[in-house]
Scaffold this active site. Structure first.
Site, PDB file in Angstrom:
ATOM      1  CD  GLU A  42      -3.695  -7.183   3.301  1.00  0.00           C
ATOM      2  OE1 GLU A  42      -4.696  -6.639   3.794  1.00  0.00           O
ATOM      3  OE2 GLU A  42      -2.589  -6.624   3.204  1.00  0.00           O
ATOM      4  CD  GLU A  73      -3.049  -1.243   2.055  1.00  0.00           C
ATOM      5  OE1 GLU A  73      -2.750  -1.052   3.237  1.00  0.00           O
ATOM      6  OE2 GLU A  73      -4.200  -1.514   1.684  1.00  0.00           O
TER       7      GLU A  73
HETATM    8  C1  GAL Z   1      -5.112  -3.824   4.225  1.00  0.00           C
HETATM    9  C2  GAL Z   1      -3.702  -3.633   4.710  1.00  0.00           C
HETATM   10  C3  GAL Z   1      -3.433  -4.345   6.001  1.00  0.00           C
HETATM   11  C4  GAL Z   1      -4.553  -4.090   6.970  1.00  0.00           C
HETATM   12  C5  GAL Z   1      -5.835  -4.550   6.381  1.00  0.00           C
HETATM   13  C6  GAL Z   1      -7.016  -4.273   7.252  1.00  0.00           C
HETATM   14  O1  GAL Z   1      -5.487  -2.779   3.414  1.00  0.00           O
HETATM   15  O2  GAL Z   1      -2.783  -4.044   3.754  1.00  0.00           O
HETATM   16  O3  GAL Z   1      -2.220  -3.895   6.509  1.00  0.00           O
HETATM   17  O4  GAL Z   1      -4.622  -2.741   7.218  1.00  0.00           O
HETATM   18  O5  GAL Z   1      -6.083  -3.843   5.201  1.00  0.00           O
HETATM   19  O6  GAL Z   1      -6.911  -4.814   8.508  1.00  0.00           O
END
Ligand code: GAL
Length: 972
Positions: free
Chosen positions: A492, A416
């Site tokens: 993620e 990010e």
């Molecule tokens: C993503 C990020 C993580 C965390 C997650 C939400 O955007 O890469 O570090 O913030 O969202 O918990």
């Protein structure tokens, strides 16, 4: 644009000064080393402006200073406080400047060299090595300044041979919480300054290895491995297990067993130069992107992954070896095969454990500039040439340190940070240095610099499109063609915040359907709740932060104390590498091996035949060593002869046949349940209305019906048998989960807020009629919140048959409901003494409509206390699915039995939903004088919209007509 010239060193965007070029890390060698971990002296100043460097002088008197264990974070050691933000920089954004309030920790340690430390006259050098210091350090040894560095989770070394004395050495380190580097370290986590990883003094004999690079590939076509070890200076490489004895730089090809996460074959050996012997553990594997798919050793792999931050509730990002190992054992035991080092390289020992135990690893650079997103990415360091040297320094430090780990299959540029030239420069450098691993970065949708198309939190439908390579095109046709040809992963997904994540099964089906979809990494491994004297585990705001993001930092599959949450149990089931399907009545079984490399010979299969949860017969099942990707068709045994009546199920389980380094023999890997026959039914009590409502004694104002006593005026049940009860009455409220509350950027899905605004937490129950007839007592009500014309007509029809009391509930919504209901069922209170539960149905753990894969039908028991799931921020929890019947008992074993028709969701707790909803932390929940039961006909799905998609439509609880019933009887 700010002029970067003339700023103090901690605001310098350059990589620092004085540190040596990075190199490969090795945990051992025959060269002498001295750990400088231990008790240091410490002084904290509120600012970084002090010019006073006198503390760096060896003779400085630090007796008045505090003692501080190193490694550690001073804010967790009684000096200042931790602070949590997700994307927000907790200081004004004016790169590379940082606030004047810049907590600065001066550290000192005095040490003698051990008696056997090689004398300076023997030649060589000594290095002082820091594995991790947040966020900026200035270092002196014996009064001599060595240099300064940033890059918190990366190693830095200084040459100190000429400065060492046999006795009375003094190492002084000034650490600033904020530096220019902080702009590059805006990961979603606690801000935790300090020397948080090991400090070591390394002797470097003359002729010791400065750096070495193991190139070990595998050719699946002929089963050969090719090895070359480059080293500076050169020497010899021996691998006795393979009979290898070659010079460094020389290449050898020979038959080997490859390394994979499933079969992590490591060959032990040695690199020997004139001055040093370094143990080697070599894994042969080849990672390529080919035909649009990521392959290792010629095969498509599927990531069953998690994102792991380094975290411990007491020590923050200082994590000891046994905790690292515990993380990996838990992962392996839960069928997890991959870990993304979010969002920085971990302690180096963690990677050696990954090599050894077998995990695919994405190693991610210590880089995130997410806070610039709210500024439209203006002044984003990754798109500013002046920061490129710092970015390259970070990429180099990661790759050079970690390049010899077979477990690392992808390099990730960071997380990010938007897009920009800096990322391109990093990718270019990495490609020039290591051609053996593809490059990952999620934040640039064009995939300009990457070999993998990676996303976070897309909806299932979009993943399906991407799987078909039919996603919405990019404007630039060339980039579009490039991206469309790439493999796809979810770096993620499934945000494990609070109760959830929901929807895992549906994602997994997509990963198993589309070759392009190569799995994902659940966000995230562990809740970062910090031990707190009052709150148990604290989250953002609990430490006095003026700016924070609350409990968004508690979004893991493990609770802070590393107890698995129901989400982890669910994930284990969803990603199980063996699929067991079949047709119980027909007696057929199909076993599919969904491993990527391993056959099934390491597993033992067992069956059991159960009637209403009681095992009638069991035995081993002979399964051939099915190859990966293949299936075997088998027959189930003949059903055992039995007189027992009731619902019959086959349970088939795959367990480890032998002990492995991560679990004992018998550890369960996969399972399935199949209905055994079409005849078997749950033996449900049938109530033919036999009793009629009777007026109670004159003046009592009661009505009696079978074992039930009712208030004649309100129609409310007050006792069953001798047991006083409250309710049952209709209930639609649940204590909103983090997923119910959703994320601000999806306002139409924030059902927790929508429900509350609608007033579903303060429903009014209007009594419309109490109608005793010959057969039944009917109570008519309308249940509705204030200020709206929405409502639910709820009729309760009570009948009795001897000792049993039967309740049929019929619900009819009124008005135009535009949102789903949280739950639909009845709530019933029992005296606190009924603190033990037994049930036949789904268990042993919690389940909701889209988190129920791991729930298996059985006969379960638990105390009411143990039915609670201790989410760090309390919220709805603890439901058991598919419950046919439940019993609540007191310590003498007597109590109430509830049979449901159809099966119901069963929840029991010692506080009300309203109290659960009001609690901020688990210690706020206090047991009252009632055990509250929720007997639900339906629940709304959980979803993952705390940071992702909501519950899928099939898991919505839309308001509609509903009928359900319960039979109450006394249990003994
Ligand atoms: C993503 C990020 C993580 C965390 C997650 C939400 O955007 O890469 O570090 O913030 O969202 O918990």
């Amino acid at each position: 644009m700010i002029d970067f010239a003339g700023l103090p060193y901690y605001e310098d965007v350059s990589p620092g000064s004085g540190a040596l070029p990075p190199r490969a890390w090795t945990s051992t060698s025959d060269a002498r080393r001295l750990s400088l971990n231990g008790t240091w002296r410490f002084r904290l100043s509120p600012t970084a402006t002090t010019e006073d460097e006198s503390f760096a002088r060896p003779e400085f008197d630090d007796h008045g200073w505090d003692e501080l264990p190193v490694p550690g974070h001073w804010v967790l050691q009684g000096h200042g406080a931790p602070a949590y933000t997700n994307t927000l920089y907790p200081f004004p954004v004016d790169p590379p400047r940082v606030p004047t309030e810049n907590p600065t920790g001066d550290h000192r340690i005095a040490f003698d060299l051990p008696g056997d430390w090689p004398a300076a006259a023997s030649g060589g050098d000594a290095l002082l090595r820091f594995e991790g210091v947040e966020s900026c350090a200035r270092v002196w040894l014996n009064g001599q300044e060595l240099g300064v560095f940033q890059g918190s989770r990366l190693p830095h070394e200084f040459s100190v041979g000429g400065l060492l004395r046999p006795e009375g050495n003094v190492l002084a380190v000034r650490v600033h919480q904020w530096s220019a580097g902080s702009y590059l370290e805006d990961q979603d986590q606690w801000w935790l300054p300090g020397i948080f990883r090991d400090v070591t003094l390394l002797h470097r004999p003359e002729g010791a290895v400065r750096d070495f690079f193991v190139h070990a590939s595998y050719d699946h076509r002929d089963g050969s491995g090719t090895l070359r070890v480059d080293s500076e200076p050169g020497g010899r490489v021996t691998l006795p297990g393979l009979g290898i004895d070659i010079a460094t730089g020389e290449t050898v090809t020979l038959p080997v067993e490859p390394w994979s996460a499933e079969l992590p074959r490591l060959y032990e050996g040695e690199l020997v130069t004139e001055g040093e012997r370094i143990p080697l553990r070599i894994g042969f594997r080849t990672v390529v992107v080919e035909d649009g798919v990521l392959k290792v050793n010629g095969r498509r792999i599927l990531f069953r992954g998690v994102n792991r931050h380094e975290f411990h509730p007491e020590t923050g990002r200082t994590v000891d070896l046994s905790t690292m190992r515990q993380d990996l054992l838990l992962m392996k035991q839960h069928n997890i095969n991959a870990v993304r080092n979010s969002h920085y390289p971990p302690h180096p020992a963690f990677l050696s454990l990954c090599d050894e135990l077998g995990l695919w690893v994405i190693d991610e650079c210590d880089l995130e500039t997410h806070g610039f997103v709210d500024l439209g990415w203006r002044d984003n360091p990754v798109d500013d040439d002046r920061w490129i040297p710092a970015l390259l320094d970070r990429a180099e430090r990661m790759v050079e340190r970690d390049k010899n780990h077979p477990s690392i299959v992808l390099w990730s540029l960071g997380n990010e940070c938007g897009t920009g030239r800096g990322l391109t420069a990093m990718a270019h450098w990495i490609r020039g240095r290591d051609t053996s691993r593809p490059i990952h970065y999620e934040g640039d949708p064009s995939c300009t610099d990457t070999d993998i198309y990676s996303r976070m939190y897309p909806e299932h439908a979009e993943v399906d499109l991407i799987g078909r390579r039919a996603e919405a095109p990019l404007d630039d046709p060339e980039l579009d063609a490039h991206r469309r040809a790439l493999p796809f992963i979810l770096c993620e997904y499934a945000h494990a915040m609070g109760n959830g994540p929901g929807g895992l099964s549906e994602y997994q089906r997509l990963f198993e359907t589309h070759a392009r979809c190569q799995g994902g990494f659940v966000w995230e491994w562990i809740d970062h709740g910090i031990a707190h004297p009052e709150h148990g585990h604290g989250y953002g705001g609990d430490f006095g932060e003026e700016l924070h993001d609350g409990n968004f930092v508690c979004d893991g599959l493990l609770f802070p104390d590393r107890t698995p949450s129901p989400g982890l149990t669910e994930y284990k089931k969803v990603v199980e590498p063996v699929r067991i399907e079949g047709d119980g009545p027909a007696g057929t079984l199909r076993i599919t091996n969904t491993h990527d490399f391993a056959d099934l010979s390491h597993l033992a299969f067992v069956w059991s035949y159960e009637i209403e949860g009681l095992t009638v017969a069991d035995g081993p099942l002979s399964v051939p060593p099915v190859a990966p990707g293949e299936s075997a068709e088998l027959k189930l045994p003949e059903p055992p002869a039995t007189d027992r009546a009731g619902e019959a199920l086959w349970t088939v389980r795959a367990v480890l046949g032998q002990e492995t380094p991560w679990a004992k023999a018998g550890h369960e890997i996969a399972w399935a349940q199949l209905p055994a026959d079409t005849r078997g039914q749950v033996s449900r009590p049938r109530t033919a209305p036999a009793a009629r409502p009777q007026r109670g004694p004159a003046g009592s104002g009661t009505l009696a019906l079978g074992p039930g006593v009712f208030d004649a005026a309100s129609g409310a049940l007050t006792r069953i048998g001798g047991i006083p009860v409250t309710g049952p009455r209709l209930d639609v409220w649940r204590a909103p989960t983090d997923n119910d509350n959703g994320a601000p950027w999806q306002p139409d899905r924030r059902y927790g807020l929508i429900w509350r605004e609608l007033g579903l937490h303060r429903m009014r129950h209007r009594l419309d009629g109490v109608e005793p007839t010959d057969e039944a007592l009917t109570v008519r009500t309308r249940v509705a919140p204030a200020a709206t014309d929405l409502g639910l007509r709820a009729d309760y029809r009570w009948t009795a048959d001897g000792d049993r009391l039967h309740l049929a509930v019929s619900v009819t919504p009124e008005g135009a409901w535009s949102c789903p209901l949280p739950r639909l069922g009845v709530r019933l209170g029992l005296p606190a003494a009924y603190g033990r539960a037994e049930w036949y149905g789904g268990g042993p753990g919690e389940a909701y409509p889209d988190t129920r894969a791991a729930s298996r039908i059985g006969l379960w028991s638990s105390t009411v206390d143990a039915l609670q799931t201790p989410y760090v921020r309390p919220q709805e929890n603890g439901a058991r699915a598919d419950v046919r019947w439940a019993r609540l008992k007191d310590e003498h074993g007597s109590g109430l039995r509830i049979d449901g028709e159809p099966a119901f969701w069963f929840t029991a707790r010692r506080w009300t939903t309203e109290q659960l909803d009001a609690a901020g932390h688990t210690p706020d929940l206090r047991a009252g004088d009632t055990v509250w039961l929720n007997l639900d006909h339906a629940q709304h799905g959980i979803g993952t919209q705390s940071c992702g998609p909501g519950a899928l439509p099939q898991h919505h609880l839309d308001a509609g007509p509903a009928e359900f019933s319960f039979t109450f009887s006394l249990a003994r």
